[in-house]
Design a protein around this motif. Structure first.
Motif, PDB file in Angstrom:
ATOM      1  N   GLU A 161       0.841  -1.200  -0.055  1.00 19.25           N
ATOM      2  CA  GLU A 161       0.123  -0.182   0.001  1.00 19.25           C
ATOM      3  C   GLU A 161       0.854   1.189   0.000  1.00 19.25           C
ATOM      4  OE1 GLU A 161      -3.031  -0.057   3.225  1.00 19.25           O
ATOM      5  OE2 GLU A 161      -3.884  -1.750   2.454  1.00 19.25           O
ATOM      6  N   LYS A 162       1.975   1.098   0.631  1.00 20.50           N
ATOM      7  CA  LYS A 162       2.995   2.125   0.334  1.00 20.50           C
ATOM      8  C   LYS A 162       4.655   1.937   0.288  1.00 20.50           C
ATOM      9  CE  LYS A 162       1.819   4.146   4.255  1.00 20.50           C
ATOM     10  NZ  LYS A 162       0.647   3.467   5.306  1.00 20.50           N
ATOM     11  N   GLU A 163       5.301   2.546   0.043  1.00 18.14           N
ATOM     12  CA  GLU A 163       6.696   1.939  -0.129  1.00 18.14           C
ATOM     13  C   GLU A 163       7.302   2.066   1.178  1.00 18.14           C
ATOM     14  OE1 GLU A 163       8.697   1.255  -2.677  1.00 18.14           O
ATOM     15  OE2 GLU A 163       6.684   1.321  -3.862  1.00 18.14           O
ATOM     16  N   LEU A 164       8.388   1.147   1.579  1.00 15.53           N
ATOM     17  CA  LEU A 164       9.250   0.990   2.623  1.00 15.53           C
ATOM     18  C   LEU A 164      10.230   1.481   2.738  1.00 15.53           C
ATOM     19  CD1 LEU A 164       8.121  -2.687   3.511  1.00 15.53           C
ATOM     20  CD2 LEU A 164       6.902  -0.529   4.495  1.00 15.53           C
ATOM     21  N   PRO A 165      10.927   2.114   3.491  1.00 16.78           N
ATOM     22  CA  PRO A 165      12.308   3.037   3.587  1.00 16.78           C
ATOM     23  C   PRO A 165      13.576   1.921   3.013  1.00 16.78           C
ATOM     24  CG  PRO A 165      11.074   3.307   5.386  1.00 16.78           C
ATOM     25  CD  PRO A 165      10.339   2.380   5.073  1.00 16.78           C
ATOM     26  N   ASP A 166      14.281   2.644   2.348  1.00 16.81           N
ATOM     27  CA  ASP A 166      15.528   1.874   1.852  1.00 16.81           C
ATOM     28  C   ASP A 166      16.233   1.297   3.048  1.00 16.81           C
ATOM     29  OD1 ASP A 166      14.646   2.293  -0.623  1.00 16.81           O
ATOM     30  OD2 ASP A 166      16.384   3.767  -1.136  1.00 16.81           O
ATOM     31  N   ALA A 167      16.225   1.954   4.154  1.00 22.04           N
ATOM     32  CA  ALA A 167      17.146   1.408   5.371  1.00 22.04           C
ATOM     33  C   ALA A 167      16.389   0.180   6.074  1.00 22.04           C
ATOM     34  CB  ALA A 167      17.310   2.877   6.313  1.00 22.04           C
ATOM     35  N   PHE A 168      15.314   0.099   5.837  1.00 24.75           N
ATOM     36  CA  PHE A 168      14.531  -0.846   6.388  1.00 24.75           C
ATOM     37  C   PHE A 168      14.451  -2.205   5.412  1.00 24.75           C
ATOM     38  CE2 PHE A 168      10.421  -3.539   6.680  1.00 24.75           C
ATOM     39  CZ  PHE A 168      10.625  -3.793   7.804  1.00 24.75           C
ATOM     40  N   LEU A 169      14.425  -1.947   4.392  1.00 29.12           N
ATOM     41  CA  LEU A 169      14.606  -3.055   3.240  1.00 29.12           C
ATOM     42  C   LEU A 169      15.887  -3.640   3.383  1.00 29.12           C
ATOM     43  CD1 LEU A 169      12.723  -1.075   0.014  1.00 29.12           C
ATOM     44  CD2 LEU A 169      11.967  -2.991   1.544  1.00 29.12           C
ATOM     45  N   ARG A 170      16.899  -2.909   3.700  1.00 31.29           N
ATOM     46  CA  ARG A 170      18.374  -3.219   3.510  1.00 31.29           C
ATOM     47  C   ARG A 170      18.298  -4.414   4.654  1.00 31.29           C
ATOM     48  NH1 ARG A 170      20.090   1.811   2.571  1.00 31.29           N
ATOM     49  NH2 ARG A 170      20.741   2.167   4.959  1.00 31.29           N
ATOM     50  N   ARG A 171      17.826  -4.398   5.535  1.00 32.40           N
ATOM     51  CA  ARG A 171      17.767  -5.268   6.722  1.00 32.40           C
ATOM     52  C   ARG A 171      16.927  -6.478   6.501  1.00 32.40           C
ATOM     53  NH1 ARG A 171      18.976  -0.236   8.202  1.00 32.40           N
ATOM     54  NH2 ARG A 171      20.221   0.207  10.041  1.00 32.40           N
ATOM     55  N   CYS A 172      16.235  -6.743   5.458  1.00 29.37           N
ATOM     56  CA  CYS A 172      15.283  -7.910   5.378  1.00 29.37           C
ATOM     57  C   CYS A 172      15.708  -8.594   4.154  1.00 29.37           C
ATOM     58  CB  CYS A 172      13.768  -7.112   4.982  1.00 29.37           C
ATOM     59  SG  CYS A 172      13.085  -6.273   6.247  1.00 29.37           S
ATOM     60  N   PHE A 173      15.310  -9.802   4.211  1.00 25.55           N
ATOM     61  CA  PHE A 173      15.232 -10.753   2.919  1.00 25.55           C
ATOM     62  C   PHE A 173      14.002 -10.651   2.514  1.00 25.55           C
ATOM     63  CE2 PHE A 173      15.162 -14.406   0.091  1.00 25.55           C
ATOM     64  CZ  PHE A 173      16.528 -14.734  -0.153  1.00 25.55           C
ATOM     65  N   PHE A 174      14.026 -10.434   1.161  1.00 26.82           N
ATOM     66  CA  PHE A 174      12.548  -9.962   0.208  1.00 26.82           C
ATOM     67  C   PHE A 174      12.084 -11.247  -0.442  1.00 26.82           C
ATOM     68  CE2 PHE A 174      10.523  -8.442  -3.477  1.00 26.82           C
ATOM     69  CZ  PHE A 174       9.520  -7.795  -2.908  1.00 26.82           C
ATOM     70  N   HIS A 175      10.749 -11.354  -0.505  1.00 27.57           N
ATOM     71  CA  HIS A 175      10.128 -12.370  -1.321  1.00 27.57           C
ATOM     72  C   HIS A 175       8.698 -11.901  -1.770  1.00 27.57           C
ATOM     73  CE1 HIS A 175       9.328 -16.056  -3.133  1.00 27.57           C
ATOM     74  NE2 HIS A 175       8.229 -16.000  -2.927  1.00 27.57           N
ATOM     75  N   TYR A 176       8.500 -12.105  -2.885  1.00 24.64           N
ATOM     76  CA  TYR A 176       7.237 -11.444  -3.533  1.00 24.64           C
ATOM     77  C   TYR A 176       6.470 -12.752  -3.934  1.00 24.64           C
ATOM     78  CZ  TYR A 176       3.655  -9.407  -6.131  1.00 24.64           C
ATOM     79  OH  TYR A 176       2.280  -8.990  -6.665  1.00 24.64           O
TER      80      TYR A 176
END
Length: 279
Positions: A161-176
């Motif tokens: 629903e909204k973009e998440l901050p880059d600093a937060f994304l760097r700390r996660c492993f992402f999967h769609y």
């Protein structure tokens, strides 16, 4: 400690790889995808498969990151002090532990679900950066530092629903989680409705994917909605022949389980009208 799916949850190969990579890296798994694709259920199934307790933190638009750590009830303490209650002498009596605190103090490893993080204010993810990195936080009212006894397996879901901050994304492993193709959907249906007749399933799924592919659709029906629809078809004992449309209507049987707003219903009504007009 590896996740390979469960008897009640069909996990694709790329999803199991993502879960196990996040566990190995000890990073939060950020899962995105359409509503109804099983993001929240994934956390529950990981908990069941790995036999770990689960803590759920469901985010609302009013949720603040601080609530995940703890909340200090100053109003109750003031009231008790006016009443002469002796417990006011210990401020810890007025500290309510949040979901992160519960996960940090658990005697063993737990699965922590932070559900629909994109519902909160944009600063919400940034306010959790230090806690995600250090696995600790400070309680200013008592002066104590809470450190995680065991790093939780953290699964964070987002509906984009909204973009998440880059600093937060760097700390996660992402999967769609991509929407299931028809073969995967058949496996999912078999888990929830075992023994469903192949002719009925083929006709129903053909109509379902035709609806999803329709241009101009405001809300595409999801996995959970097709499962509800099939449950209704089975309850009414409908056959594949019953599902065939006669041209008078482009709407499928029991369409209220699939189409959730009047614009989409009107869209299919107009399509049927146009088709009749061209005959």
């Amino acid at each position: 400690m590896r996740f390979t799916g469960t008897d009640s949850y069909v996990a694709t190969d790329d999803l199991t790889v993502a879960v196990n990579a996040a566990v190995t890296l000890e990073r939060p798994l950020l899962v995105k995808g359409e509503p109804g694709t099983g993001k929240t259920e994934l956390a529950r199934q990981v908990s069941n498969a790995l036999r770990l307790p689960m803590i759920e933190w469901h985010i609302k638009s009013t949720t603040k990151a601080q609530q995940g750590l703890y909340e200090y009830d100053a109003v109750s303490r003031l009231r008790d002090s006016q009443l002469g209650d002796a417990k006011v002498n210990d401020v810890a009596n007025y500290i309510k532990r949040g979901k992160l605190w519960q996960a940090f103090e658990a005697d063993g490893r737990v699965v922590l679900l932070i559900d629909e993080i994109d519902k909160a204010d944009i600063e919400f993810p940034n306010d959790l950066l230090q806690e995600l990195d250090r696995m600790e936080f400070h309680v200013y009212e008592t002066g104590e530092t809470v450190r995680a006894k065991h790093r939780p397996i953290m699964i964070i879901t987002s509906n984009n629903e909204k973009e998440l901050p880059d600093a937060f994304l760097r700390r996660c492993f992402f999967h769609y989680i991509r929407f299931p193709d028809i073969d995967t959907m058949r496996k999912i249906v078999e888990v929830h409705h075992p023994g469903i007749k192949d002719a009925l399933l083929t006709t129903a799924l053909t109509q379902f994917y035709e609806i999803r592919d329709q241009q101009g659709l405001k809300k595409k029906p999801s996995t959970s909605e097709v499962l509800d629809w099939l449950k209704l078809l089975l309850a009414e004992d409908l056959t594949s022949e019953d599902l065939k449309r006669d041209g008078a209507s482009a709407l499928p049987k029991m369409h209220g389980a699939l189409l959730k707003n009047e614009q989409d219903v009107h869209l299919f009504e107009r399509l049927a009208f146009m088709a009749r007009s061209q005959r």
